[in-house]
Design a protein around this motif. Structure first.
Motif, mmCIF file in Angstrom:
data_model
loop_
_atom_site.group_PDB
_atom_site.id
_atom_site.type_symbol
_atom_site.label_atom_id
_atom_site.label_comp_id
_atom_site.label_asym_id
_atom_site.label_seq_id
_atom_site.Cartn_x
_atom_site.Cartn_y
_atom_site.Cartn_z
ATOM 1 N N THR A 97 37.468 41.165 75.182
ATOM 2 C CA THR A 97 37.291 41.475 73.757
ATOM 3 C C THR A 97 37.577 42.949 73.487
ATOM 4 O OG1 THR A 97 35.578 39.778 73.585
ATOM 5 C CG2 THR A 97 35.673 41.421 71.824
ATOM 6 N N VAL A 98 38.377 43.213 72.476
ATOM 7 C CA VAL A 98 38.642 44.576 72.018
ATOM 8 C C VAL A 98 37.805 44.834 70.774
ATOM 9 C CG1 VAL A 98 40.386 46.149 71.081
ATOM 10 C CG2 VAL A 98 40.964 44.610 72.979
ATOM 11 N N VAL A 99 36.949 45.843 70.850
ATOM 12 C CA VAL A 99 36.089 46.209 69.727
ATOM 13 C C VAL A 99 36.568 47.532 69.149
ATOM 14 C CG1 VAL A 99 33.747 46.854 69.023
ATOM 15 C CG2 VAL A 99 34.084 44.987 70.665
ATOM 16 N N ILE A 100 36.982 47.513 67.882
ATOM 17 C CA ILE A 100 37.434 48.724 67.186
ATOM 18 C C ILE A 100 36.426 48.985 66.075
ATOM 19 C CG2 ILE A 100 39.318 49.816 65.920
ATOM 20 C CD1 ILE A 100 41.230 47.846 67.313
ATOM 21 N N SER A 101 35.589 49.996 66.295
ATOM 22 C CA SER A 101 34.439 50.213 65.401
ATOM 23 C C SER A 101 34.683 51.364 64.433
ATOM 24 C CB SER A 101 33.175 50.473 66.227
ATOM 25 O OG SER A 101 33.319 51.642 67.023
ATOM 26 N N PRO A 102 33.956 51.398 63.302
ATOM 27 C CA PRO A 102 34.190 52.393 62.251
ATOM 28 C C PRO A 102 33.294 53.618 62.402
ATOM 29 C CG PRO A 102 32.655 50.776 61.435
ATOM 30 C CD PRO A 102 32.959 50.391 62.861
ATOM 31 N N TRP A 103 33.568 54.629 61.587
ATOM 32 C CA TRP A 103 32.758 55.851 61.614
ATOM 33 C C TRP A 103 31.591 55.808 60.637
ATOM 34 C CZ3 TRP A 103 32.505 57.775 56.781
ATOM 35 C CH2 TRP A 103 33.566 57.512 55.917
ATOM 36 N N ASN A 104 31.648 54.941 59.630
ATOM 37 C CA ASN A 104 30.636 55.059 58.569
ATOM 38 C C ASN A 104 29.273 54.490 58.977
ATOM 39 O OD1 ASN A 104 31.736 52.422 58.409
ATOM 40 N ND2 ASN A 104 31.130 52.251 56.259
#
Length: 516
Positions: free
Chosen positions: A175-182
């Protein structure tokens, strides 16, 4: 059995002891500024030639820390490590995987103010917003642990005489998890532990503006017992590393939170079947919103004012759930507008690390500052500037809460996601028209309706097309397990994070039938 899930309580900073605890945590974080956090691949710390530098958005010269910056070679190593680790991790019992999440939650809970302080410094979050972010991350771990225990036995199906049938869930893969900054802790943690607890292995690529808090969380997961190769920390360029991970034939699942344009591009790339790929990739995306607070002529005015201001300006409007639009019935338009302006002008803006606990901090970086101030100039052409409009990026990226009134429903500031403290307000001649305006964007994430008319509430349940609809309150602040979160239309795949259906999206259903 784990005890019944209850969401993590929020901290009351009017209590002097709590206030001092966070101030002490801020000092601790400040004493550790400038630290370096390498990549983590297959349990090994990997140094890189290039680095990602994280800055304090309240004081843009202050370095929070640096992380490694992955290349395609690093990404390939991480994919191979995760693929190999999956062979054994998928067979670890759901109960043991759930226990790791509970241990991780306990570790974060003991350091709750420290993680919140890091959100204050790295993410520019005011105290209340930072505390809520940390609490939500704890909630995700606790809730998903319990959900995994429930799903461990699968779901009941019928069996015929002489035949035993089972319906079970099995892990999907890398699984590739691309998470946000907010929501640099909550969403990062939630989208990481959901695949982990369901038996998948993870490559975490956090937002480049807030990588340090992600590195700290990866350390927590290691301490909680996640084996090597099961969690890999690979911050890097989206165009280089992000695309490579998304397109890799061994990637099975991609979970992304971020902008509409990036999400759509990722969705398209993930759909292409690569050479040597023997499966279709699953994609979970949450892509933002242009959310509306509808105020009816049968609304409680004070409730409406509170809902509009909190929805629009909490965390400087940098939430996909932010109520960046208000549509107000003509009968109460002037009264509501006047009170919203008054309440907005009373909000304080400043460095959230200071003990006076400002309501709003900075926006995240120079690019965000430039984009938002650009939209403010657009708004001056499209509506009447009635509050704010001021900004200052001399030391940090500060923008005052800004309101445009009398805006056409099809204007750019009513249609395009600004992701900042800018509120556009339109007038509606009827409740039906208000709902029509509320639905007139390509997004469908959250919405709020303020009315005391029961029939109108029932109407909105069917006619207001959003994934999370709130009545007589603000349209932000979803709580894990209470308000499963995800949107319609171009807001994403409506995957409902923090809800009973979310973990199943990370697994494959398997039917097993045995004849006696």
């Amino acid at each position: 059995m784990l005890p019944t899930y209850k969401h993590e309580p929020f901290t009351d900073f009017t209590v002097e002891e709590n206030k001092q605890a966070l101030l002490d945590a801020i000092k601790k974080v400040e004493s550790e500024l400038g630290g370096h956090y390498p990549l983590l691949i297959n349990g090994e710390r990997i140094e890189t030639e290039q680095k990602i530098t994280s800055y304090n958005p309240s004081n843009k010269e202050e370095i929070i820390g640096t992380t490694g910056k992955a290349t395609k070679d690093h990404a390939e190593q991480a994919i191979e490590a995760a693929s190999e680790a999956f062979k054994t991790w998928r067979k670890v019992t759901p109960a043991e995987r759930a226990n790791i999440l509970v241990r991780a939650a306990a570790l974060v809970r003991r350091r709750k103010h420290e993680f919140s302080a890091l959100l204050v410094k790295e993410g520019g979050k005011p105290w209340k917003e930072a505390d809520g972010d940390t609490a939500e991350g704890i909630d995700f771990m606790e809730y998903y642990a319990r959900q995994m225990i429930e799903l461990a036995e699968g779901k009941p199906v019928n069996s015929r005489e002489g035949e035993l049938n089972n319906y079970m869930y099995t892990p999907t893969g890398v699984t590739v998890v691309i998470s946000p900054w907010n929501f640099a802790f909550a969403i990062m943690a939630g989208t990481t532990v959901a695949p982990l607890v369901t038996g998948n292995t993870v490559l975490l690529k956090p937002a480049s503006t807030t990588p340090v808090i992600a590195a700290k969380f990866v350390e927590v997961l290691e301490e909680a017992g996640v084996p090597k190769g099961v969690i890999n920390f690979v911050p890097g360029s989206g165009s280089e590393v992000g695309d490579y991970l998304v397109e890799h034939p061994k990637t099975a699942l991609i979970t992304f939170t971020g902008s509409r344009d990036v999400g759509v591009r990722l969705y398209e790339r993930a759909a292409i079947v690569q050479k040597e790929q023997n499966h279709l990739k699953r994609v979970i995306v949450e892509m933002g919103g242009k959310d509306t607070v509808v105020v009816d002529n049968e609304a409680d005015i004070d409730t409406a004012v509170e809902a509009i201001v909190v929805s629009a300006f909490g965390f400087s409007g940098q939430k996909c759930s932010a109520g960046s639009r208000a549509v107000i019935h003509a009968d109460v338009y002037d009264e509501v507008l006047e009170k919203v302006i008054e309440k907005t002008n009373a909000l304080t803006v400043g460095n959230p690390a200071e003990p006076n606990n400002n309501y709003m901090g900075p926006v995240i970086d120079q690019a965000a500052f430039d984009k938002i101030t650009g939209y403010i100039e657009v708004g001056k052409e499209e509506g009447k500037l009635v509050a704010g409009g001021k900004s200052d990026d001399s030391t940090g990226y500060f923008i005052h809460p800004t309101i445009f009134a009398d805006v056409d429903p099809k204007a750019r500031v009513m249609q395009e996601e600004i992701f900042g403290p800018v509120l556009a307000i339109s007038k509606a001649s009827s409740y039906d028209e208000a709902l029509e305006i509320a639905n007139n964007t390509e997004y469908g994430l959250t919405g709020a309706v303020i009315t005391n008319n029961r029939e109108k509430i029932e109407q909105a349940k069917y006619d207001f097309h959003v994934g999370n609809l709130y009545f007589n309150r603000n349209c932000t602040g979803a709580i894990v397990g209470y308000h499963p979160f995800g949107g319609f239309k171009m807001s994403g795949t409506d995957s409902k994070a923090g809800g009973p259906d979310y973990l199943a999206l990370h697994m494959q259903a398997k039917t097993i039938s045995e004849m006696y």
